[in-house]
Design a protein around this motif. Structure first.
Motif, PDB file in Angstrom:
ATOM      1  N   TYR A  47       0.688  -1.135  -0.058  1.00  0.00           N
ATOM      2  CA  TYR A  47       0.115   0.107  -0.100  1.00  0.00           C
ATOM      3  C   TYR A  47       0.873   1.189  -0.086  1.00  0.00           C
ATOM      4  O   TYR A  47       0.526   2.413   0.105  1.00  0.00           O
ATOM      5  CB  TYR A  47      -0.899  -0.168   1.252  1.00  0.00           C
ATOM      6  CG  TYR A  47      -1.941  -1.083   1.305  1.00  0.00           C
ATOM      7  CD1 TYR A  47      -2.885  -1.490   0.581  1.00  0.00           C
ATOM      8  CD2 TYR A  47      -1.247  -2.470   2.095  1.00  0.00           C
ATOM      9  CE1 TYR A  47      -3.992  -2.447   0.669  1.00  0.00           C
ATOM     10  CE2 TYR A  47      -2.294  -3.491   1.864  1.00  0.00           C
ATOM     11  CZ  TYR A  47      -3.295  -3.680   1.238  1.00  0.00           C
ATOM     12  OH  TYR A  47      -4.189  -4.706   1.116  1.00  0.00           O
ATOM     13  N   GLN A  66      -0.244   4.441  -0.983  1.00  0.00           N
ATOM     14  CA  GLN A  66      -1.485   5.245  -0.688  1.00  0.00           C
ATOM     15  C   GLN A  66      -1.218   5.956   0.531  1.00  0.00           C
ATOM     16  O   GLN A  66      -2.077   6.687   1.041  1.00  0.00           O
ATOM     17  CB  GLN A  66      -2.476   4.326  -0.424  1.00  0.00           C
ATOM     18  CG  GLN A  66      -2.929   3.441  -1.702  1.00  0.00           C
ATOM     19  CD  GLN A  66      -3.876   2.361  -1.150  1.00  0.00           C
ATOM     20  OE1 GLN A  66      -4.801   2.508  -0.399  1.00  0.00           O
ATOM     21  NE2 GLN A  66      -3.839   1.240  -1.926  1.00  0.00           N
ATOM     22  N   THR A 117       0.012   8.996   2.010  1.00  0.00           N
ATOM     23  CA  THR A 117       0.395  10.357   1.660  1.00  0.00           C
ATOM     24  C   THR A 117       0.892  11.377   2.741  1.00  0.00           C
ATOM     25  O   THR A 117       1.266  12.340   2.358  1.00  0.00           O
ATOM     26  CB  THR A 117      -1.037  10.937   1.335  1.00  0.00           C
ATOM     27  OG1 THR A 117      -1.914  10.693   2.300  1.00  0.00           O
ATOM     28  CG2 THR A 117      -1.623  10.149   0.253  1.00  0.00           C
TER      29      THR A 117
END
Ligand SMILES: [Mn+2]
Length: 478
Positions: free
Chosen positions: A91, A94, A96
């Protein structure tokens, strides 16, 4: 034989580890997120002790997997740094937020550019994963191992945590294929041996060397199966009797495998090996075992494999924190962990009876299956499916597929007898393909695999799985 080498990660990896170590030292506080299995729990313990020694405030959180809510929680956490262990690599793109460290060994997110942080250090995300250095994440390094390498980069004095990475690696079956730890795990093993925390020996690799009475030890050693021994209590008694090996000691106490003298172990091991002709099975049966000499004998803490099994049972019963305490030397945690283990055994036994008494198993031409609904925990249904394949009232020549309700859909667990994988069946491919065809996700290993599918898709899934199994077996027959 060539001298044993224990080659650890090279300079590129060590540089990245130093960057992550600097981020840890500079962080105000840290949120640690780790996986609930033995590897994840060991990793969490390594991270926790490292942060404790750095004097950093931290919070520890365990997750079954990274769900969309987990990503959101990570991205919005007020902690200065989030350290994700044994999870997270898939991940990576993803996340951020500023300040993420991932120490994982699962296949990384392809959208995340290798070397990204090394080049663009400003975004403060760091990933230590063997795949990024062309190492095999299923055999050469585990989540606890990657976490350990970071701990060692923080302070070489953290070498005493290597034993936890050995437990994690064994817990993830990284030693299974070769009958020993390989790759970067070898370097970790060496650190653990040098610290005096692990003694590595050659021996029978069946489960329960410290805790199972002798007959059970031989009888229930399921992989590899040995004719006249596995599931054959009389056969085991005959064999031990023939060598004059007593089942009890002078005090009348059940002897365990590690109570045997070296010559007793040797004759039994030779007898078992004599009944196996397949080289892979011989390696599985006889190879390295990892003893933890600083832990008390006759407990599940004395052997790396048994220790890992206790951790797994903690994780399955939403009690990973107790497992982490156990890793960190909290003797009081053992009682709680053993309660988890006892509950685990009761659950498994109850589940096996449930499937039998309710006549749940349905046979099709190429597969058999049952739907446990919410009667069997999704975290143990795979074990139950595997044990059923060894039960005398279940067919041993058909793949077993089990359904159970989970938070995020229907959990599918599949197990197949070796005889079918030997004929070319790859369950991981079956699960992946059929799950994706019904809008789910699947994968795993050739003999044991799983999937999560949307509710209501069970029938379609079964039909697809049956076709796929038939095709795979057929393809290798022609
Ligand atoms: Mn792992």
């Amino acid at each position: 034989m060539a001298a044993e080498t224990a080659e650890g990660p090279g300079p590129g990896f060590r540089q990245e580890a130093q960057r992550a170590a600097a981020a840890l030292r500079n962080a105000r506080d840290v949120l640690v997120i780790s996986h609930i299995d033995a590897d994840g729990i060991s990793a969490a313990a390594v991270a926790a002790r490292t942060l404790e020694r750095l004097g950093k405030p931290f919070k520890l959180d365990f997750e079954k997997k990274i769900a969309p809510e987990t990503v959101a929680m990570i991205n919005s956490s007020p902690a200065a740094l989030v350290w994700i262990c044994d999870l997270g690599s898939a991940y990576m793109s993803q996340f951020t937020r500023q300040g993420v460290i991932v120490t994982d060994h699962h296949v990384p997110d392809p959208a995340w550019r290798k070397g990204q942080t090394a080049l663009d250090g400003f975004d403060g995300s760091y990933q230590l994963n063997p795949h990024l250095w062309d190492r095999d994440g299923t055999t050469e390094a585990c989540g606890a191992g990657m976490t350990y390498f970071l701990a060692k980069a923080v302070d070489p004095g953290n070498r005493d945590l290597a034993v936890l990475a050995v437990i994690g690696a064994v817990g993830d079956f990284q030693d299974s294929a070769e009958g020993r730890l390989i790759g970067w795990n070898r370097a970790i093993l060496k650190d653990a041996e040098d610290s005096g925390d692990v003694v590595c020996r050659q021996g029978l690799r069946y489960f329960g060397r410290e805790t199972r009475p002798l007959l059970s030890y031989l009888q229930y050693g399921s992989e590899p199966r040995v004719e006249g021994i596995t599931d054959d209590r009389d056969g085991c008694a005959d064999l031990l009797g023939r060598f004059g090996i007593t089942l009890r000691d002078a005090a009348g106490r059940n002897r365990v495998w590690n109570d045997l003298a070296e010559d007793e172990k040797a004759v039994v091991a030779d007898a078992l090996l004599g009944r196996l002709s397949n080289e892979r099975e011989r390696r599985q049966l006889f190879g390295e075992v990892y003893c933890l000499p600083n832990n008390p004998p006759h407990t599940g803490l004395r052997d790396a494999k048994e220790f890992a099994t206790i951790l797994n049972s903690c994780g399955r019963y939403d009690d990973a924190a107790t497992g982490a305490r156990l890793c960190l030397g909290d003797a009081g945690a053992l009682k709680e962990a053993e309660q988890n283990r006892a509950e685990h055994r009761r659950n498994i036994a109850g589940a096996l009876n449930y499937v039998r008494d309710k006549h749940l198993i349905r046979e099709r031409r190429y597969i058999q299956w049952f739907d446990a609904g919410d009667a069997i925990r999704e975290t143990v249904v795979g074990i139950v499916a595997g044990m059923l394949l060894n039960a005398d009232w279940v067919r041993h020549d058909l793949t077993m597929i089990a359904f159970a309700q989970a938070d995020d859909g229907i959990k599918v667990s599949a197990r197949t007898p070796r005889s079918l994988t030997d004929r070319g069946l790859d369950l991981a491919a079956v699960m992946k393909k059929c799950a994706e065809d019904v809008g789910g996700l699947g994968g795993g290993h050739s003999v044991a695999a799983g999937a999560t599918i949307p509710p209501g898709k069970e029938e379609t899934f079964l039909a697809l799985a049956e076709d796929e199994v038939a095709q795979q077996l057929g393809a290798s027959v022609h």
